[in-house]
Design an enzyme around this catalytic site. Structure first.
Site, mmCIF file in Angstrom:
data_model
loop_
_atom_site.group_PDB
_atom_site.id
_atom_site.type_symbol
_atom_site.label_atom_id
_atom_site.label_comp_id
_atom_site.label_asym_id
_atom_site.label_seq_id
_atom_site.Cartn_x
_atom_site.Cartn_y
_atom_site.Cartn_z
ATOM 1 C CE LYS A 271 19.536 6.849 46.850
ATOM 2 N NZ LYS A 271 20.453 7.270 46.437
ATOM 3 C CG ASP A 276 25.370 6.366 47.930
ATOM 4 O OD1 ASP A 276 25.982 5.514 48.544
ATOM 5 O OD2 ASP A 276 25.354 6.831 46.879
ATOM 6 C CE LYS A 283 28.312 8.408 46.333
ATOM 7 N NZ LYS A 283 27.383 7.942 44.524
ATOM 8 C CG ASP A 294 21.608 9.214 48.510
ATOM 9 O OD1 ASP A 294 21.690 9.686 47.548
ATOM 10 O OD2 ASP A 294 22.443 7.942 48.454
ATOM 11 C CG ASP A 353 28.035 4.543 43.528
ATOM 12 O OD1 ASP A 353 27.359 4.734 44.803
ATOM 13 O OD2 ASP A 353 28.729 5.566 42.862
ATOM 14 C CD GLU A 355 22.753 4.192 46.697
ATOM 15 O OE1 GLU A 355 23.863 4.303 46.300
ATOM 16 O OE2 GLU A 355 22.515 5.039 47.146
ATOM 17 N NE ARG A 357 20.326 2.293 39.507
ATOM 18 C CZ ARG A 357 21.144 3.020 38.817
ATOM 19 N NH1 ARG A 357 20.788 2.222 37.284
ATOM 20 N NH2 ARG A 357 22.068 4.200 38.588
HETATM 21 N N1 BES Z 1 23.499 8.839 45.840
HETATM 22 C C1 BES Z 1 23.773 8.888 44.654
HETATM 23 C C2 BES Z 1 23.289 9.785 42.692
HETATM 24 C C3 BES Z 1 23.777 10.730 43.622
HETATM 25 C C4 BES Z 1 24.976 11.571 43.088
HETATM 26 C C5 BES Z 1 23.093 11.824 44.043
HETATM 27 C C6 BES Z 1 25.025 12.953 42.486
HETATM 28 C C7 BES Z 1 23.527 13.550 44.351
HETATM 29 C C8 BES Z 1 24.519 14.023 43.743
HETATM 30 C C9 BES Z 1 23.367 7.700 43.349
HETATM 31 O O1 BES Z 1 23.347 5.977 44.748
HETATM 32 C C10 BES Z 1 24.621 6.794 42.433
HETATM 33 O O2 BES Z 1 25.542 6.852 43.362
HETATM 34 N N2 BES Z 1 24.756 6.633 41.423
HETATM 35 C C11 BES Z 1 25.461 6.592 40.742
HETATM 36 C C12 BES Z 1 24.719 5.622 39.347
HETATM 37 C C13 BES Z 1 25.942 5.029 38.835
HETATM 38 C C14 BES Z 1 26.906 4.012 39.489
HETATM 39 C C15 BES Z 1 24.792 3.734 37.518
HETATM 40 C C16 BES Z 1 25.882 7.754 40.040
HETATM 41 O O3 BES Z 1 25.343 8.302 39.542
HETATM 42 O O4 BES Z 1 27.254 7.587 40.099
HETATM 43 ZN ZN ZN Z 2 23.125 6.652 46.593
HETATM 44 ZN ZN ZN Z 3 25.601 5.498 44.842
#
Ligand code: BES
Ligand code: ZN
Ligand code: ZN
Length: 503
Positions: A271, A276, A283, A294, A353, A355, A357
């Site tokens: 990834k 992000d 966020k 990220d 968010d 993104e 996947r």
């Molecule tokens: N890049 C984030 C995940 C992340 C969070 C990485 C904290 C490192 C530290 C990912 O893209 C994300 O935002 N995931 C969301 C998914 C949710 C919206 C289903 C999350 O985990 O909050």
């Molecule tokens: Zn991310």
């Molecule tokens: Zn994200």
């Protein structure tokens, strides 16, 4: 950062001229058993004295510097504790060397000599012991100073010599050094790439970094631009990139180290979100700056490519980086938008968010054309991973028992351990959409699992492992060989897996 020079040498502690000589010592261990007995004799029993007076006990991570006053050729020695003999692992050695190099740096000394430890961790080879010593030293020495006008105390330790009293061990030492330098310099590359801010490390810059890696022997590079992706139908990756002015990239590197040119390859997918923001599902501001990292997964598969080439591993390897910036611009995806992925499946984007996947679904589908013998993706995928595993374990999912075992073993050797999570189909009902084939979020429970399950729908039937490194990619505090900030954790695991496969 310049990588420390490391060499092997045959010699003895008591006759080694060095600015600093590092000695590793176990708690409760008598000196008689130590290689350093003769050394201590010349020092008039100073080592014994330190141990008797409990000024130095050999506890894990204990460090003591001592001036030898001209009694031996080494000007100073640094005693580093390894803890109790029965508890010594490869990682104790990594940590010990991390502490040692920091002490050397503090003393403003540029080079040091370290004697091989007299204890060996259980069921480990000398090559592994030397490899982890090199890793600990190079990684403990890491600093990111590119943007500081005043480099201050940022002097680097530039050289380390590993000392053995047995000439017959030289070959193993040399091999251990070769591997240790390869895994450590790859980790350094990942830390650097992730430390650069997102206004510098854009998708275009990542493509340029890939061009540098492609200069290694037997490495070739293909970069798909936005119009190529449109032609192919990578609707998920393009959807994520829409909100940003930075054009996305789809990077494919291939290393042909196998004897048979058409051997089925190992494919690594990382990834690579250069920042992000969350997109329209923005966020919160707090800690958002962490999201410059990220792209850790992509940096790691890029660095693994370079390491495989430098180690001349006898295998065929492909690294794929889907690269984009996730921004809430005027043309950005909005919640409820539906995208058509490269695989043909449609996805309702309920949260912009989630993104990672999305871009990975196109990359995993693209990977199928190589008929991988093993497909591993690595991603800072979910906050749920951080909640479930904290800082010390990588989340692992997979479809193939043998591949999972191999990754687990590599993680153990590398000191980057994985913990398996369930990939059960029951969870899939959480991903059902009313309007598309699936949605990109799974609701309340099991966030790390539903993300992995989403990916599993794009990997066909090839042996696949998914690694969620959101838990380990960033450290809140400095440790022996882990800096504060981007850690590069996962890199050594991937390279170790490739080394293990090649043996
Ligand atoms: N890049 C984030 C995940 C992340 C969070 C990485 C904290 C490192 C530290 C990912 O893209 C994300 O935002 N995931 C969301 C998914 C949710 C919206 C289903 C999350 O985990 O909050
Ligand atoms: Zn991310
Ligand atoms: Zn994200």
């Amino acid at each position: 950062m310049n990588i420390m020079r490391v060499e092997a040498k045959v010699g003895r502690a008591e006759s080694e001229p060095a600015e600093i000589l590092v000695l590793l010592h176990c708690e409760g261990d008598g000196l008689a058993k130590m290689d350093a007995a003769q050394f201590d004799k010349m020092l008039g029993g100073a080592l014994q004295g330190l141990i008797h007076s409990k000024e130095f006990e050999g506890k894990a991570n204990e460090v003591l510097l001592y001036h030898t006053q001209g009694k031996v050729p080494a000007k100073r020695f640094v005693f580093v504790g390894l803890g109790k003999k029965k508890d010594v692992t490869l990682d104790s050695l990594r940590q010990a060397l991390g502490h040692a190099v920091k002490r050397v740096r503090q003393a403003k000394v540029e080079t040091f000599v370290v004697a091989l430890p007299t204890v060996m961790p259980k069921s480990c080879t000398l090559v592994e012991v030397v490899q982890v010593m090199v890793e600990g030293a190079i990684l403990g020495n890491y600093q990111f100073t590119t943007y500081r006008s005043e480099k201050g105390s940022a002097n680097d330790v530039s050289g380390m010599t590993i000392l053995t009293s047995q000439r017959t061990q030289l070959r193993q030492l040399t091999e251990g050094i070769r591997r240790g330098v390869a895994t450590a310099e790859a980790t350094v590359l990942v830390r650097d790439l992730c430390n650069h801010p997102s206004n510098v490390m854009t998708p275009t810059r990542i493509a340029n970094e890939a061009k540098v890696v492609a200069k290694e022997p037997r490495v070739s590079l293909k970069i798909l631009e936005q119009k190529d992706m449109e032609q192919l139908g990578m609707g998920a990756l393009l959807g994520v990139a829409r909100g940003s002015h930075e054009p996305p990239k789809f990077i494919i590197l291939e290393y042909s180290g196998a004897k048979k040119k058409d051997e089925r390859p190992v494919v690594l997918v990382g990834k690579t979100i250069t920042f992000d923001t969350g997109g329209i599902s923005l966020k919160p501001a707090e800690n958002m700056e962490h999201m410059k990292a990220d792209m850790t997964g992509g940096a790691e598969v890029l660095a693994s490519m370079r390491a495989a080439a430098r180690l001349k591993l006898p295998l065929r390897l492909i690294s794929i980086l889907p690269v984009a910036e996730n921004m809430p611009g005027g043309r950005a995806m909005k919640p409820g938008d539906i995208v058509k992925t490269l695989s043909g499946k449609t996805v309702e984007v309920q949260n912009t968010d989630a993104e990672g996947r999305l871009i990975l679904s196109d990359a995993l589908a693209y990977a199928q054309r190589y008929k991988p013998t093993a497909l591993i993706d690595i991603a800072t995928l979910t906050g749920a991973c951080v909640v479930a595993l904290g800082q010390f374990a990588i989340g692992m999912f997979g479809t193939d028992g043998k591949l999972k075992d191999a990754v687990r073993k590599a993680g153990f050797t590398a000191g980057e351990r994985v913990w398996e999570m369930p990939l059960w189909d029951e969870y899939f009902e959480q991903l059902r959409s009313d309007v598309a084939d699936m949605r990109n979020i799974g609701g309340r429970g099991g966030g790390m699992i539903t993300a992995a399950l989403f990916l599993s729908k794009f990997v066909g039937d090839c042996p696949w492992v998914h690694l969620d490194i959101a838990s380990t990619d960033w450290s809140e505090r400095e440790r022996a060989y882990i800096p504060k900030g981007p850690t590069g954790v996962g890199t050594r695991l991937l390279i170790q897996y490739l080394i293990d496969r090649s043996l």
